[in-house]
Every structure is written in structure tokens, then in C-alpha cells.
Enzyme design. Sequence first.
Site: not given
Ligand SMILES: Cc1cc2nc3c(=O)[nH]c(=O)nc-3n(C[C@H](O)[C@H](O)[C@H](O)COP(=O)(O)O)c2cc1C
Length: 340
Positions: A62, A115, A180, A249
Site C-alpha cells: 500500500a 495519507f 505519519n 509498515n
Molecule cells: C512513500 C511511502 C508511502 C507509504 N504509504 C503507505 C500507506 O499509505 N499505507 C500503508 O499501509 N503503508 C504505506 N507505506 C508502507 C509500505 O506499504 C510498506 O509497508 C513499507 O514501506 C515497508 O515495505 P518496503 O520496505 O518494501 O517499502 C508507504 C511506504 C512508502 C515508502
Amino acid sequence: MDLYSLSKPILFKLDPENAHDLTLKSLKWLERGAGALFPKPAPCQIRQLMGLSFPNPVGLAAGLDKNGAYIDGLAALGFGFIEIGTVTPRPQPGNPKPRLFRLPEAEGIINRFGFNNLGVDALVSNVRNSRFYQKGGILGINIGKNFDTPNERAVDDYLICLRKVYAHASYITVNISSPNTKNLRQLQDKDALAGLLETLKLEQAELAQTHGRYVPMALKIAPDLESEQIAEITDLLLQHEIDAVIATNTTLAREAVVGLKHAEETGGLSGAPVKSKSTQVIRHLSMHLQGRIPIMGVGGILSGKDAQEKIEAGASLVQVYSGLIYRGPRVVGEICSTLG
Ligand SMILES: Cc1cc2nc3c(=O)[nH]c(=O)nc-3n(C[C@H](O)[C@H](O)[C@H](O)COP(=O)(O)O)c2cc1C
């Protein structure tokens, strides 16, 4: 060399949020057939989880497509499932810019988007226009609360989103773990979570009756939890028969990036620096759950090997966000080949 490897040096010279927006806009091409530019992942074994058939175990996490505006382009990258959102009942602009930072030396990202999204009605209208979901693709919709809704009324926001997205999702993720939105993570506390899950499960049962279809519900949790808290959460997941847990997350911890440029920016850290923390949480969850509820592993997966570690820790599916930024879409195929 693939298209992403060619464009990455240029994208990384741009302001991160502009690069992010430009990449998403360019995905619109993919909807028009340019998907052929990216190699399709090798066929994988189908995974059956939550009553759904996942054509491959690699999902988009997400936050990349908050409004569901790029679903078909993202699907062309070969994901086995796509999670859109986090969406809130009302549109909101998110935090002031800059709010996205790269930490290239650590292959990490810090974001404090907060968000930013166009609200649940806009998301639903985008889903209705996407071919992916209409054709049976697995679409998760991640729901949250508006920044100005107090925690005591958070459940109302989740209920609004749940009702509105129910008919349009393969599964729904309840996000209580973004760092956040002020105090959001307090919804992970035992009493708050018990109340929230109870209400949402009752509503899910009613919606299942109304729509003649059961849409599974997942809970997305933070990596910054003590083992005692993880145990409490797993008890509640079992008690309320939640269909899956997504771990994790982004993290508030900074020990993996000390001294690096932007390390002190406020926000959630993702990518390689969150990898071991996420895996640790998955291991704990898995120990308590003993396979009774499936785990989706997310956090720092940048390669097939990283994904394999999540599976070995107890995850059944994986999701990727930062890996896509650092390694490009070929990471999807690489993970599929590793996991088979
Ligand atoms: C720029 C950005 C925006 C994100 N926005 C959301 C979000 O709106 N909702 C959510 O559940 N996780 C959000 N995440 C978290 C990611 O879904 C994920 O759980 C987290 O980044 C760890 O995975 P990764 O290391 O592959 O990025 C966001 C991550 C990033 C980098």
C-alpha cells in the site's frame, strides 16, 4: 539493461516526490500495451489464502497508488496482487512538502506523506474503471482514518471506508500502523484494538450478508512493537478471526541509518533498513499464530533472497514498495523465480 535501469539515474536526480509522480504517470503507458517492455515473471505456483487464489506471491504494498489511479499499469508489472490506499473517508492533502526522502547509501526511504489521498469515493470510482479487478485480479484496499478524526471516533472512519469499498475489493486492509497520522499507532494498543476489531468484524458479517460475498479483512501492523505487544495482537487476531496480518509498515527507528543524509527526517523508514525488524516481527507472529492466520511479509524486500527470508520467517505472501524504487519492476520477476 531494462527500461528502469536506464531511467533510474535520471529519476534519482529529480526531487523524490516529483520522480515518484512522473513514474506513476508513465505507468499510464503500460495500460496501453507498453507492458511488453518489461519481462513477465515466470509462472509461479498459485497460492490459496483467505479464500482467494493468488497467481503469484508478490504483491504491491500500500501507499504507492493511494487513489487506485494506476491499477492497470501496475498490474502490467506482473504483480500477483495489488494493494491500493491508504484511503480515508474525506480527501486530505497530507503533510507539507518535502515529505519524501531517499537514503540511497542504505537503500532506504523516509516518508511522511500523511495519507494524502482524494477520499474513498474517488478511489471507488477509479476501481470501477480498472480492468484488472473486473477481470478477476486480486485487489486489496487499504483503509485508514482522516488526520483530524480523533482516535475515539476512528472506528467511524474505518466503518465508512469499509462499507464503501466492500463491493470493490478482494480483501480489505485495516491500517493502524502508519507513523505519519498522529496517534494512529495507539490503535494497536490492546483495548483500542479489541474494540476496533469487534466493530469491524460485526460490520463485515453484515456486509457479507448484504452482498452475498465474504471479503476477507487483514490488519497491517508496525515493526516497532515489543514482543509482549505482538503476543497481545495475535491473541486479538485469533479471537476476532481476522483473515490475515500484514507485517510490517515503516519504522520510526533510525539505528540502521545513523549518520546518513536525511536520517533525521521525521517519518517512516522503509527499504533495506527495515528488513530485519520486519522479519523479526513476522517470526514472532508466526510463533504465536502457528499457521492459523496467514502472514503477508513486507519490509525491505529488494531481492528474491530477501523475500525467501520472509517466507522462512513464516510469511505466505510478500509485498514490495521500496524494492520497486531501488531495483525497478524486474524485482517482481526475480522474487517469483526465487519463490517458485
Ligand atoms: C512513500 C511511502 C508511502 C507509504 N504509504 C503507505 C500507506 O499509505 N499505507 C500503508 O499501509 N503503508 C504505506 N507505506 C508502507 C509500505 O506499504 C510498506 O509497508 C513499507 O514501506 C515497508 O515495505 P518496503 O520496505 O518494501 O517499502 C508507504 C511506504 C512508502 C515508502
